[in-house]
Design an enzyme around this catalytic site. Sequence first.
Site, PDB file in Angstrom:
ATOM      1  N   ASP A  14       0.356 -35.163  25.044  1.00  0.00           N
ATOM      2  CA  ASP A  14      -0.467 -36.680  25.743  1.00  0.00           C
ATOM      3  C   ASP A  14       0.795 -37.336  26.555  1.00  0.00           C
ATOM      4  OD1 ASP A  14      -3.236 -35.782  25.199  1.00  0.00           O
ATOM      5  OD2 ASP A  14      -2.526 -37.125  22.743  1.00  0.00           O
ATOM      6  N   LYS A  17       1.539 -35.321  30.846  1.00  0.00           N
ATOM      7  CA  LYS A  17       1.915 -34.052  32.279  1.00  0.00           C
ATOM      8  C   LYS A  17       1.190 -33.790  33.587  1.00  0.00           C
ATOM      9  CE  LYS A  17       0.773 -31.381  28.064  1.00  0.00           C
ATOM     10  NZ  LYS A  17       0.739 -32.608  27.088  1.00  0.00           N
ATOM     11  N   GLY A  41      -6.482 -32.309  27.567  1.00  0.00           N
ATOM     12  CA  GLY A  41      -7.095 -33.139  27.950  1.00  0.00           C
ATOM     13  C   GLY A  41      -6.725 -33.891  29.094  1.00  0.00           C
ATOM     14  N   HIS A  42      -6.681 -33.578  29.996  1.00  0.00           N
ATOM     15  CA  HIS A  42      -6.002 -34.939  31.097  1.00  0.00           C
ATOM     16  C   HIS A  42      -6.669 -35.400  32.447  1.00  0.00           C
ATOM     17  CE1 HIS A  42      -4.292 -30.920  31.826  1.00  0.00           C
ATOM     18  NE2 HIS A  42      -4.902 -30.824  33.361  1.00  0.00           N
ATOM     19  N   GLN A 186      -0.902 -29.809  24.553  1.00  0.00           N
ATOM     20  CA  GLN A 186      -0.304 -29.813  23.687  1.00  0.00           C
ATOM     21  C   GLN A 186       1.702 -30.337  24.111  1.00  0.00           C
ATOM     22  OE1 GLN A 186      -2.738 -27.441  23.070  1.00  0.00           O
ATOM     23  NE2 GLN A 186      -4.144 -28.367  23.550  1.00  0.00           N
ATOM     24  N   VAL A 415       6.198 -44.793  36.189  1.00  0.00           N
ATOM     25  CA  VAL A 415       5.717 -46.220  36.277  1.00  0.00           C
ATOM     26  C   VAL A 415       4.428 -46.943  36.451  1.00  0.00           C
ATOM     27  CG1 VAL A 415       8.194 -46.993  35.731  1.00  0.00           C
ATOM     28  CG2 VAL A 415       6.324 -46.859  38.380  1.00  0.00           C
TER      29      VAL A 415
HETATM   30  P1  IMP Z   1      -6.224 -28.678  17.536  1.00  0.00           P
HETATM   31  O1  IMP Z   1      -5.376 -27.593  18.435  1.00  0.00           O
HETATM   32  O2  IMP Z   1      -7.936 -28.850  18.015  1.00  0.00           O
HETATM   33  O3  IMP Z   1      -6.764 -27.515  16.308  1.00  0.00           O
HETATM   34  O4  IMP Z   1      -5.454 -29.723  17.012  1.00  0.00           O
HETATM   35  C1  IMP Z   1      -4.358 -29.813  15.290  1.00  0.00           C
HETATM   36  C2  IMP Z   1      -3.499 -30.902  15.995  1.00  0.00           C
HETATM   37  O5  IMP Z   1      -3.956 -30.434  17.360  1.00  0.00           O
HETATM   38  C3  IMP Z   1      -4.728 -31.653  15.694  1.00  0.00           C
HETATM   39  O6  IMP Z   1      -3.714 -32.646  15.292  1.00  0.00           O
HETATM   40  C4  IMP Z   1      -4.548 -32.210  16.899  1.00  0.00           C
HETATM   41  O7  IMP Z   1      -5.075 -33.603  17.190  1.00  0.00           O
HETATM   42  C5  IMP Z   1      -4.154 -31.670  18.484  1.00  0.00           C
HETATM   43  N1  IMP Z   1      -3.930 -31.652  19.162  1.00  0.00           N
HETATM   44  C6  IMP Z   1      -4.690 -30.868  19.675  1.00  0.00           C
HETATM   45  N2  IMP Z   1      -5.070 -30.949  21.252  1.00  0.00           N
HETATM   46  C7  IMP Z   1      -4.480 -31.757  21.668  1.00  0.00           C
HETATM   47  C8  IMP Z   1      -3.596 -32.622  23.096  1.00  0.00           C
HETATM   48  O8  IMP Z   1      -3.539 -31.984  23.922  1.00  0.00           O
HETATM   49  N3  IMP Z   1      -2.708 -33.821  22.869  1.00  0.00           N
HETATM   50  C9  IMP Z   1      -2.077 -34.242  21.639  1.00  0.00           C
HETATM   51  N4  IMP Z   1      -2.921 -34.185  20.648  1.00  0.00           N
HETATM   52  C10 IMP Z   1      -3.445 -32.207  20.533  1.00  0.00           C
HETATM   53 MG    MG Z   2      -3.520 -34.601  26.845  1.00  0.00          MG
END
Ligand code: IMP
Ligand code: MG
Length: 431
Positions: A14, A17, A41-42, A186, A415
């Site tokens: 988050d 990106k 997700g973006h 991620q 910004v």
């Molecule tokens: P999973 O990828 O759904 O198995 O989640 C594993 C961990 O990664 C959890 O703590 C999620 O909140 C975190 N996570 C997965 N995808 C994202 C993302 O796109 N942004 C932030 N955290 C993520």
């Molecule tokens: Mg995201």
Amino acid sequence: MGKVIVIVGGQWGDEGKGKIVDFLTEKADVTARYNGGNNAGHTVIVGNEKYKFHLIPSGIVHQGKLNIIGNGTVIDPAVLVEEIENLEKRGFNVSDKNLVISANAHIILPEYVQEDKRTGGKVGTTGRGIGPAYTYKAARVGVRMCDYITKEAKEAKKLKPLVKNTWIMINDAINNGKNILLEGAQGSLLDIDHGTYPYVTSSNSVAGGACTGLGIGPTKISNVIGVYKAYITRVGGGLFPTELGTEEKTNNEESLDKLRKELGEEGFKHLYKKIILKANEDDEYSQGRLLRVQGVEYGTTTGRARRTGWFDAVAARYAIAINGLSSVAITKLDVLTSLKKIKICTAYSYQGKTLTDFPTNINILKNCRPVYEEMPGWSEDLSKIGGYDDLPENAKSYLERIEKLIGVPVSILSVGPKRNQTMVLREEELF
Ligand code: IMP
Ligand code: MG
């Protein structure tokens, strides 16, 4: 000669990106995703239009670009088809001219989602079946795209024309001197090998994942840019040394929409003022909440309130090393506005010792306390700043201090969410 640039998250995801990728996509011929699935997700904002993507690279909103979903990703067919149909409804033509999917990418079956929801609680997974899909891939019992599209399902038929041997396409593009943007989902601290295990995702989000997740060699990569927020956030469980407030308190917070609805505009303004006041009286939870409210730190995928904290230079330097970052993009500097003092974590204190290297053993990390340096803040609204020189002196000092602490240059500064709220500080690091 074209360039091959990898964009990775430098923190726990988050970092913004999507926005940086979208900004660079203007000059890229190909944009490719190499890991993860619809746990990511973006949001991309183009003019007054807002697009939300979980799987499709954001290059899709630009004309004449090729977007690749690589073999290293895991795909929920229903989610991908929905994303394609949403684009079609908004007037985009999606075909193998602008979107291709690796035949080797693994599928997320409906029962994986159920399994994830049953077993992923401790880690706080997004519950999208990501972990099980990678588990079955490694156990060699997974279902790949090439097999899935032979099935009768409506989604299989829809996706079939887009499924290709994408390794050929990306290597051809590289050999033909195209500009290529490789997008990691991620963040580095969620990487299965290098992150804060077991509180991690199930794929390699670091730059190395771009090679295995797309079928290109490391010699082909020109630059690696790490995206960092001017502070830091985390969703889900796991250690977080610079967290402001507590995970429990954050998780119990109402979403921004709900708060606004409940309190009304006047009531919300009052609360907002109170948060600023308390944040500047050194109340840590309010400092964290200020970042959450000003930064709209609520998940695009799950809507969860994100945990927030001060910029962690120890973790930042770790991400620089494991990705070989050539520069960083700093996002959301505007979110720090109204704080009289801003802290940066420069080291950890552990059993009376000072650590400057990030400990990957969670039993050590658990007992690390951040060592902070305090910088003066600013009250100006940064969202309308045209160039670096127009920034308040304290904002410039803050950025320069980060650059010094992490040892790589800032190439992009953001910004605000819009494209025109982006400043290029090092042209040579980009296309
Ligand atoms: P999973 O990828 O759904 O198995 O989640 C594993 C961990 O990664 C959890 O703590 C999620 O909140 C975190 N996570 C997965 N995808 C994202 C993302 O796109 N942004 C932030 N955290 C993520
Ligand atoms: Mg995201």
